[in-house]
Design a protein around this motif. Sequence first.
Motif, PDB file in Angstrom:
ATOM      1  N   GLU A  75      -5.062   2.827   1.290  1.00 40.66           N
ATOM      2  CA  GLU A  75      -5.488   1.806   2.262  1.00 40.66           C
ATOM      3  C   GLU A  75      -6.132   2.456   3.470  1.00 40.66           C
ATOM      4  OE1 GLU A  75      -5.866  -0.519   5.550  1.00 40.66           O
ATOM      5  OE2 GLU A  75      -4.258   0.962   5.538  1.00 40.66           O
ATOM      6  N   GLU A  76      -5.697   3.696   3.760  1.00 39.53           N
ATOM      7  CA  GLU A  76      -6.069   4.329   5.024  1.00 39.53           C
ATOM      8  C   GLU A  76      -7.465   4.940   5.033  1.00 39.53           C
ATOM      9  OE1 GLU A  76      -4.461   4.052   7.688  1.00 39.53           O
ATOM     10  OE2 GLU A  76      -2.323   3.894   7.268  1.00 39.53           O
ATOM     11  N   HIS A  99       3.824   2.688   5.346  1.00 37.53           N
ATOM     12  CA  HIS A  99       3.575   2.315   3.946  1.00 37.53           C
ATOM     13  C   HIS A  99       4.750   2.732   3.055  1.00 37.53           C
ATOM     14  CE1 HIS A  99      -1.080   2.233   4.817  1.00 37.53           C
ATOM     15  NE2 HIS A  99      -0.376   1.561   5.691  1.00 37.53           N
ATOM     16  N   HIS A 121       2.737  -6.205   6.400  1.00 40.07           N
ATOM     17  CA  HIS A 121       2.702  -4.910   7.065  1.00 40.07           C
ATOM     18  C   HIS A 121       3.798  -4.894   8.117  1.00 40.07           C
ATOM     19  CE1 HIS A 121       1.326  -1.133   8.608  1.00 40.07           C
ATOM     20  NE2 HIS A 121       0.258  -1.136   7.847  1.00 40.07           N
ATOM     21  N   CYS A 132       2.321   5.051   9.237  1.00 41.99           N
ATOM     22  CA  CYS A 132       1.911   3.643   9.335  1.00 41.99           C
ATOM     23  C   CYS A 132       2.965   2.718   8.727  1.00 41.99           C
ATOM     24  CB  CYS A 132       0.547   3.429   8.675  1.00 41.99           C
ATOM     25  SG  CYS A 132      -0.264   1.907   9.220  1.00 41.99           S
ATOM     26  N   ASP A 148       0.850  -1.193   0.000  1.00 45.29           N
ATOM     27  CA  ASP A 148       0.000   0.000   0.000  1.00 45.29           C
ATOM     28  C   ASP A 148       0.888   1.246   0.000  1.00 45.29           C
ATOM     29  OD1 ASP A 148       0.848  -0.482   2.577  1.00 45.29           O
ATOM     30  OD2 ASP A 148      -1.158  -0.647   3.442  1.00 45.29           O
TER      31      ASP A 148
HETATM   32 NI    NI Z   1      -1.013   0.536   7.543  1.00 43.87          NI
END
Ligand code: NI
Length: 385
Positions: A138-139, A106, A164, A104, A79
């Motif tokens: 994705e978020e 990514h 992830h 996050c 992502d």
């Molecule tokens: Ni994430």
Amino acid sequence: MASSTNQAIWAQNAAMDMVSLRHDLHQHPELSFQEFRTQEVILQELRKIGLNGTKIANTGVVATILGNRPGKTVALRADMDALPMPDESQLPYASINDGICHACGHDAHIAILIGAAQTLMHDLDFAGQIRLVFQPAEEQLPGGAQNVLASGILDDVDAIFGLHVWQPLAFGQVATSKGALMAAPDDFSLLIKGRGGHASMPEMTIDPVVVAAHIVTALQTLVSRYVSANDQVVLSVTQMHTGTAMNVIPEWAQLQGTLRTLSPKIRDEFPKKMEQLATQIAQAFGAQAKFTVTRGYPALINNPSMAEFALATAADLFGEAQAILSPPTMGGEDFAYYLEKIPGAFVWLGMGTPYPHHHPKFDARDDILYPGIRLLTELALRFLE
Ligand code: NI
């Protein structure tokens, strides 16, 4: 096929090459569905290693690595998007886009997938093809995964894997589940209509604040009494809006919150129970309640044999102790949509970094690139064997 020593060396080189790319992405984060620069950077990086990427899903990219003979097709997904929040990391490569932060990891996912592609391009002596999927958004709902699926680029895919980077796990650990790994995050809203009036004369009103308080408590009881101890449900009322003055009983109260479920059956049934409970409590006090649910991603449910395969691969690469089965978390992830259509598995790669995901000081670590690249490369090649 190349020896595992060669694979390891190529992955190490790729990991070193990808450090500056990750920093560049971290410095230029972009929000969901706006990953235009990120898309260009990915296309450029792919060209450098001899791959022609194609734009998909507006701001995404897909590319295919062809083995030297026909075979199966495996997809790897990263992502791309960042979050609408400040970057307080004070890193030399901290975000220069105000109020946007790769909090996050990514940025690491993109660097890992390009690093894996670079590693794989060293030796095309394998059967089949590897599809690299750089997925936007994705978020933010509705997420980019459905657009990627709608583009048709996964129609011929036999398996899909994604990872992830995972802050709470120890560095280098690979964890997944043979079933549900992440929850369906659905939001709900409850509007309670009472009758306002003077706070000194509640008998003349229907106080929506009191009704709301009863409903909040009863909803928690619904979790503990309606759901089996073997099923996991989280219900959090996160907002309560009502009132304008000390001496006014308001006309309305609004409750909002999130419902996290792992079982599709409970996901369907539980909101009906919530609605029944809320409307009937409201009625008992002479008020009215209107209940709405906004559905998020479905629960992320791994294919059991693919999850087993991923863990076995991780165990071979990094040692048995580093490949662990994990209970699910109640966060959401739109990789779930791929797994509804295609056998596959999503795995967490432990970082052991100090700040949690979505914290303004969050950063992935540079040395996570190597195990990530190694894992994705090996998953693809072993699946195609
Ligand atoms: Ni994430």
